[in-house]
Design a protein around this motif. Structure first.
Motif, PDB file in Angstrom:
ATOM      1  N   ASN A   1       0.258  -7.382   7.946  1.00 59.71           N
ATOM      2  CA  ASN A   1      -0.817  -8.329   8.225  1.00 59.71           C
ATOM      3  C   ASN A   1      -2.024  -7.567   8.750  1.00 59.71           C
ATOM      4  N   TYR A   2      -3.189  -8.060   8.436  1.00 57.89           N
ATOM      5  CA  TYR A   2      -4.410  -7.393   8.890  1.00 57.89           C
ATOM      6  C   TYR A   2      -5.219  -8.367   9.735  1.00 57.89           C
ATOM      7  N   SER A   3      -6.031  -7.802  10.609  1.00 60.96           N
ATOM      8  CA  SER A   3      -6.915  -8.651  11.399  1.00 60.96           C
ATOM      9  C   SER A   3      -8.062  -9.105  10.514  1.00 60.96           C
ATOM     10  N   SER A   4      -8.544 -10.291  10.766  1.00 67.56           N
ATOM     11  CA  SER A   4      -9.489 -10.938   9.872  1.00 67.56           C
ATOM     12  C   SER A   4     -10.785 -10.157   9.735  1.00 67.56           C
ATOM     13  N   SER A   5     -11.288 -10.138   8.537  1.00 70.81           N
ATOM     14  CA  SER A   5     -12.553  -9.459   8.281  1.00 70.81           C
ATOM     15  C   SER A   5     -13.160 -10.045   7.016  1.00 70.81           C
ATOM     16  N   TYR A   6     -14.439  -9.854   6.852  1.00 68.41           N
ATOM     17  CA  TYR A   6     -15.130 -10.432   5.694  1.00 68.41           C
ATOM     18  C   TYR A   6     -14.562  -9.886   4.387  1.00 68.41           C
ATOM     19  N   SER A   7     -14.426  -8.586   4.297  1.00 72.13           N
ATOM     20  CA  SER A   7     -13.965  -7.993   3.041  1.00 72.13           C
ATOM     21  C   SER A   7     -13.241  -6.684   3.326  1.00 72.13           C
ATOM     22  N   PRO A   8     -11.966  -6.771   3.677  1.00 71.03           N
ATOM     23  CA  PRO A   8     -11.275  -5.540   4.059  1.00 71.03           C
ATOM     24  C   PRO A   8     -10.936  -4.668   2.863  1.00 71.03           C
ATOM     25  N   SER A   9     -10.891  -3.375   3.072  1.00 76.35           N
ATOM     26  CA  SER A   9     -10.267  -2.439   2.147  1.00 76.35           C
ATOM     27  C   SER A   9      -8.880  -2.154   2.690  1.00 76.35           C
ATOM     28  N   LEU A  10      -7.876  -2.322   1.854  1.00 71.72           N
ATOM     29  CA  LEU A  10      -6.500  -2.156   2.302  1.00 71.72           C
ATOM     30  C   LEU A  10      -5.753  -1.233   1.358  1.00 71.72           C
ATOM     31  N   PHE A  11      -4.859  -0.454   1.918  1.00 71.18           N
ATOM     32  CA  PHE A  11      -4.115   0.543   1.165  1.00 71.18           C
ATOM     33  C   PHE A  11      -2.649   0.529   1.609  1.00 71.18           C
ATOM     34  N   TRP A  12      -1.804   1.045   0.740  1.00 67.23           N
ATOM     35  CA  TRP A  12      -0.451   1.424   1.119  1.00 67.23           C
ATOM     36  C   TRP A  12      -0.278   2.898   0.759  1.00 67.23           C
ATOM     37  N   TYR A  13       0.209   3.650   1.764  1.00 71.00           N
ATOM     38  CA  TYR A  13       0.547   5.062   1.570  1.00 71.00           C
ATOM     39  C   TYR A  13       2.040   5.227   1.809  1.00 71.00           C
ATOM     40  N   VAL A  14       2.612   6.233   1.139  1.00 74.42           N
ATOM     41  CA  VAL A  14       4.021   6.567   1.334  1.00 74.42           C
ATOM     42  C   VAL A  14       4.117   8.012   1.825  1.00 74.42           C
ATOM     43  N   GLN A  15       5.065   8.247   2.727  1.00 75.49           N
ATOM     44  CA  GLN A  15       5.254   9.590   3.284  1.00 75.49           C
ATOM     45  C   GLN A  15       6.719   9.972   3.153  1.00 75.49           C
ATOM     46  N   HIS A  16       6.995  10.909   2.258  1.00 75.62           N
ATOM     47  CA  HIS A  16       8.338  11.447   2.136  1.00 75.62           C
ATOM     48  C   HIS A  16       8.490  12.594   3.131  1.00 75.62           C
ATOM     49  N   PRO A  17       9.714  12.852   3.591  1.00 74.17           N
ATOM     50  CA  PRO A  17       9.915  13.923   4.575  1.00 74.17           C
ATOM     51  C   PRO A  17       9.334  15.252   4.108  1.00 74.17           C
ATOM     52  N   ASN A  18       8.599  15.874   4.988  1.00 76.61           N
ATOM     53  CA  ASN A  18       8.015  17.195   4.742  1.00 76.61           C
ATOM     54  C   ASN A  18       7.023  17.210   3.578  1.00 76.61           C
ATOM     55  N   LYS A  19       6.510  16.065   3.237  1.00 80.38           N
ATOM     56  CA  LYS A  19       5.489  15.996   2.186  1.00 80.38           C
ATOM     57  C   LYS A  19       4.283  15.240   2.711  1.00 80.38           C
ATOM     58  N   GLY A  20       3.166  15.430   2.040  1.00 74.67           N
ATOM     59  CA  GLY A  20       1.946  14.748   2.459  1.00 74.67           C
ATOM     60  C   GLY A  20       1.976  13.270   2.124  1.00 74.67           C
ATOM     61  N   LEU A  21       1.143  12.523   2.796  1.00 76.16           N
ATOM     62  CA  LEU A  21       0.980  11.105   2.492  1.00 76.16           C
ATOM     63  C   LEU A  21       0.421  10.946   1.086  1.00 76.16           C
ATOM     64  N   GLN A  22       0.971   9.998   0.355  1.00 72.76           N
ATOM     65  CA  GLN A  22       0.535   9.751  -1.017  1.00 72.76           C
ATOM     66  C   GLN A  22       0.091   8.306  -1.151  1.00 72.76           C
ATOM     67  N   LEU A  23      -1.045   8.096  -1.802  1.00 69.49           N
ATOM     68  CA  LEU A  23      -1.539   6.742  -2.005  1.00 69.49           C
ATOM     69  C   LEU A  23      -0.692   6.020  -3.044  1.00 69.49           C
ATOM     70  N   LEU A  24      -0.183   4.838  -2.667  1.00 67.27           N
ATOM     71  CA  LEU A  24       0.563   4.003  -3.604  1.00 67.27           C
ATOM     72  C   LEU A  24      -0.373   3.057  -4.355  1.00 67.27           C
ATOM     73  N   LEU A  25      -1.256   2.408  -3.602  1.00 70.01           N
ATOM     74  CA  LEU A  25      -2.179   1.455  -4.208  1.00 70.01           C
ATOM     75  C   LEU A  25      -3.275   1.119  -3.209  1.00 70.01           C
ATOM     76  N   LYS A  26      -4.347   0.497  -3.731  1.00 70.60           N
ATOM     77  CA  LYS A  26      -5.433   0.081  -2.848  1.00 70.60           C
ATOM     78  C   LYS A  26      -6.033  -1.224  -3.335  1.00 70.60           C
ATOM     79  N   TYR A  27      -6.477  -2.017  -2.378  1.00 69.65           N
ATOM     80  CA  TYR A  27      -7.151  -3.283  -2.646  1.00 69.65           C
ATOM     81  C   TYR A  27      -8.606  -3.148  -2.218  1.00 69.65           C
ATOM     82  N   THR A  28      -9.501  -3.450  -3.165  1.00 72.73           N
ATOM     83  CA  THR A  28     -10.927  -3.396  -2.835  1.00 72.73           C
ATOM     84  C   THR A  28     -11.644  -4.606  -3.386  1.00 72.73           C
ATOM     85  N   SER A  29     -10.960  -5.740  -3.425  1.00 79.47           N
ATOM     86  CA  SER A  29     -11.500  -7.068  -3.758  1.00 79.47           C
ATOM     87  C   SER A  29     -11.684  -7.336  -5.241  1.00 79.47           C
ATOM     88  N   ALA A  30     -11.293  -6.410  -6.101  1.00 82.84           N
ATOM     89  CA  ALA A  30     -11.432  -6.649  -7.542  1.00 82.84           C
ATOM     90  C   ALA A  30     -10.376  -7.631  -8.049  1.00 82.84           C
TER      91      ALA A  30
END
Lengths: 116, 112
Positions: free
Chosen positions: B24-53
């Protein structure tokens, strides 16, 4: 192509020692970020560079923390007189130029710092 | 302050069953939201992003998330879990042109 690399991957320091953590961003990426990730927590923003300019350092927890990126590529995060509460994973991320709005940040594997 | 809340610190599913990670996110006019995944000993990887499209966002590895303004939610789902999905997942909010605010993370375990 090569991603973001960080060195060392692991660092153990005695309390009071100075440490330097290195980040090699993706070649050509203008923006560079440092984050601190405490155990069991999400990463927290420390500082942001655009090329060699440090545009935001609002997340640095104290004046013992210092970051630089003198030539707009490699960056170093330095922590002076380390304390036990500095133990964390330090993440570096870089981002290229893009359209307006949020563009993906590419993260390195992190440096795990343990202060004894 | 604008933030995200991940409702579960740990989720455990059986291989082949659906995955639901809640955010859940705190209310905002137009948030940008993402999900990242972090596997052990690896960098964070972007899974997806929402930018109102589009409210339903498809990401990599079969993951998707639906933006629901009425519920201020951005839950991550996958129809069928694989063993390789076991990792830590972060819901992330963008602020300004570069700031990212991470949730505390949800550790996903997949039982064979």
């Amino acid at each position: 192509g090569a991603g973001v690399s960080q060195s060392p991957r692991y660092k153990v320091a005695k309390r009071g020692q100075d440490v330097a953590l290195r980040c090699d961003p993706i070649s050509g990426h203008v923006s560079l970020f440092w984050y601190q990730q405490a155990l069991g927590q999400g990463p927290e923003f420390l500082t942001y560079f655009q090329n060699e300019a440090q545009l935001d350092k609002s997340g640095l927890p104290s004046d013992r923390f210092f970051a630089e990126r003198p030539e707009g590529s490699v960056s170093t995060l330095k922590i002076q007189r380390t304390q036990q509460e500095d133990s964390a994973v330090y993440l570096c991320a870089s981002r290229g130029l893009g359209l307006a709005g949020h563009n993906e940040q590419f993260f390195g594997p992190g440096t795990r710092l343990t202060v004894l | 302050a604008q933030s995200v809340t991940q409702l579960d610190s740990h989720v455990s599913v059986s291989e082949g069953t659906p995955v639901l990670l809640r955010c859940n996110y705190s209310s905002s006019y137009s948030p940008s939201l993402f999900w990242y995944v972090q596997h052990p000993n690896k960098g964070l990887q972007l899974l997806l992003k929402y930018t109102s499209a589009a409210t339903l966002v498809k990401g990599i590895n079969g993951f998707e998330a639906e933006f629901k303004k009425s519920e201020t939610s951005f839950h991550l789902t996958k129809p069928s879990a694989h063993m390789s999905d076991a990792a830590e997942y972060f819901c992330v909010r963008g602020a300004g042109s570069y700031q990212l605010t991470f949730g505390k993370g949800t550790k996903l375990s997949v039982i064979p």
